[in-house]
Structure formats: structure tokens, C-alpha cells
Motif scaffolding. Sequence first.
Motif, short mmCIF file in Angstrom:
data_model
loop_
_atom_site.label_atom_id
_atom_site.label_comp_id
_atom_site.label_asym_id
_atom_site.label_seq_id
_atom_site.Cartn_x
_atom_site.Cartn_y
_atom_site.Cartn_z
N CYS A 94 -5.20 -9.49 2.20
CA CYS A 94 -3.84 -9.02 1.88
C CYS A 94 -2.80 -10.07 2.29
O CYS A 94 -1.81 -10.28 1.57
N THR A 116 1.96 -5.28 4.58
CA THR A 116 0.85 -5.68 3.71
C THR A 116 0.01 -6.81 4.32
O THR A 116 -1.23 -6.70 4.34
N LEU A 126 -2.68 -5.72 6.88
CA LEU A 126 -3.81 -4.86 6.51
C LEU A 126 -5.14 -5.60 6.53
O LEU A 126 -6.17 -5.01 6.85
N SER A 127 -5.12 -6.88 6.16
CA SER A 127 -6.36 -7.67 6.12
C SER A 127 -6.01 -9.11 5.84
O SER A 127 -4.89 -9.43 5.40
N GLU A 137 0.82 -1.21 0.00
CA GLU A 137 0.00 0.00 0.00
C GLU A 137 0.85 1.25 0.00
O GLU A 137 1.83 1.36 0.73
N GLY A 160 -5.54 5.37 0.97
CA GLY A 160 -5.17 5.60 2.36
C GLY A 160 -4.42 6.91 2.55
O GLY A 160 -3.75 7.41 1.64
N ARG A 188 -6.23 4.37 7.22
CA ARG A 188 -6.17 3.41 6.10
C ARG A 188 -7.21 2.29 6.21
O ARG A 188 -7.24 1.39 5.35
N LYS A 189 -8.07 2.31 7.21
CA LYS A 189 -9.06 1.24 7.36
C LYS A 189 -9.99 1.20 6.15
O LYS A 189 -10.49 2.22 5.70
N GLU A 190 -10.17 -0.01 5.59
CA GLU A 190 -11.02 -0.23 4.41
C GLU A 190 -10.50 0.53 3.18
O GLU A 190 -11.26 0.85 2.27
N SER A 191 -9.22 0.83 3.18
CA SER A 191 -8.63 1.48 1.99
C SER A 191 -8.62 0.52 0.82
O SER A 191 -8.77 -0.70 0.98
N LEU A 230 -1.52 -2.67 13.90
CA LEU A 230 -2.38 -3.23 12.87
C LEU A 230 -2.94 -4.61 13.21
O LEU A 230 -3.92 -5.04 12.61
N SER A 276 -6.07 -2.25 1.11
CA SER A 276 -6.37 -3.26 2.13
C SER A 276 -7.33 -4.33 1.60
O SER A 276 -7.51 -5.37 2.23
#
Length: 317
Positions: free
Chosen positions: A142, A135, A138-139, A8, A87, A105-108, A170, A111
Amino acid sequence: MDVVTLGETMVLFTPESEGYMRYSANFSAKVAGAESNVAIGLARLGHNSGWISRLGDDEFGKKVHTFIRGEGVDVSTVRFKESASTGLYFKEMVTDDEVRVHYYRKESAASLMTPQDLNEDYIASAKYLHITGITPALSESCRKTVMKAVEFAKKHEVTVVFDPNLRRKLWSEEQARKALLEIAFKADIVLPGLDEGVFLFGQNNPEMMAKQLYAHGVSQIVIKLGAQGAYYYSKDGKGTIPGFPVKRVIDPVGAGDGFAVGLLSGLLDKLSLKKAVERAAAVGAMATKVSGDVEGLPERERLESFINGTTQGDVNR
């Protein structure tokens, strides 16, 4: 392609005055992200680099895309997503030696990356795949994307370079340790900072950290020691490279990315690991002398002058 990286990139806002950010009226807007920092730094040194990511289909996403492309990085696999935003983060310069970073950056868009965003042939075309521990934090999608990228790289004998780049905010410590070790043990080259080594292995001896990674199949380990330099370990040798003193650190954020730039550049130029680590320490030091994540990353002539101690205002070695 020399190096492909994945991650990101955000728009960075920095107050134009020091102190608490609540009192700042004016901000500069720049572009920054660990992986794209590395891609840009390599391009400046004359190497071919590519960056994989998602961006929001918004003005900030277009700013990021235009900037990275303008720095000579291949962005042909970057995708825009209408339903998500690019983000943002803020770098709060409280004092000369106190820097705080605030992420939004949440829900960017980045992500939401999935393995389907990867092009196997694109990764296969590279000599090195560079990834960080940011990375996968982030999720879950990811994390799966990073693991699929590593799978493609191993399949096509692309060297995997992993910088743990721990971001505690994170994810939980348990999640982070499990995921970072899983990736590290699949990598060919691992670049932890000393604090990251302590987090992963529970002790602060660089050689013991390196031996644990080596025992799991990592062929080259470089442990960053901050201003003290770096410790390297491989079948061909081990040792400590001293850091390059800097008279005044303007901005420490991005030094680790600069370190990765120098190491990869040295390896691409067929330097020994020892010499590549020396170049890494030099680029990392130079990155701290300028405000911004990529603004201090040098072009080749300036880097060579710095290493040789001939740059105006720099120290001799």
C-alpha cells in the motif's frame, strides 16, 4: 475529474446504546473510510470525485461499493478480490465525550493493493489527488501504491493534497515518521493536525511547523487546531481562522475528513486559501453534529447557511 482519492473503506458497526460495547446487543451498520468520506463530501457539494480501492468480493464489499456509488462518487477503478475480505470496524460510544474505535482490517482486500491497481490516466484526469497517511500504514504494498500515485500526479501536474491522518497502532513511530515525512515533502498541500505536527517535527508551534514544510517545497500548509480553528501558511499569506462553535458534539470521528472536504471544495471554487480554510472549518464542525462519518457532511445550501449563521439552532458568527 475534480478530485481522485485512494484508500480503504470499511463497514462501520456502532452500538445503539452507550457504555462498554460488551453489553451492546444491537448495532447499526454504516460505511466509512477517510478517503471515501472526502469523495462523498465533495460530491455532495457538487464536485466530481473518484475513489480508488480494493474490496472483498463479499456482501460487505458490495454494500460499500453500492453506497459510495449511490453518493455520486465514481467507482469505476475499484476492484473486488475473492481471496480477501472487506475490512470492518466498531465505534464504541462509551460516553458522550469518550469514543473508542476498534479495527478489524488485517489482510483486508484494500491492504493488498499494489501499484498495478492504479490507472495512470485516471489520476492524470484529476485536478487534485487526495491521499492520507492511513493507506501507506496498511502494508508495504500500500505504501508503494501511494508513492506511485503521487509519482503519476506529479508527472501530470495534478496537485497532491496530503492529510497525515496518523494511526499509531498500524505501525511503529519510526516507520510512521519516515513515511509520512517522505509523502509530505512530495505533496503540494499538507493538512496535519496539531498533534501530527508535534509527532513529525517535535514542537507545537504551528508557524514553525508550516515553515519546515514550506522549506521542503510544500506550497500550502493548513494545520488543524481542533475547536480553535486552523492555521494556514503560503506565499500569499498566513493566519489563523477561528473554529465554528458547536453546542453539542455528537461524534468527533470524521471531522478531519470534513475539513479536507471544505478546503478542497473552496480551492475548486477558486476561493483564496483563507476563505477555503474557513469553509473547511465549517464542514469539519458540521461533521461533528451527527453520528457517523459521512452523515453530517452537508450539501451546499446547508453549508452556506451554517457559515452565514442562518441555520436553525446553529451559532452566529
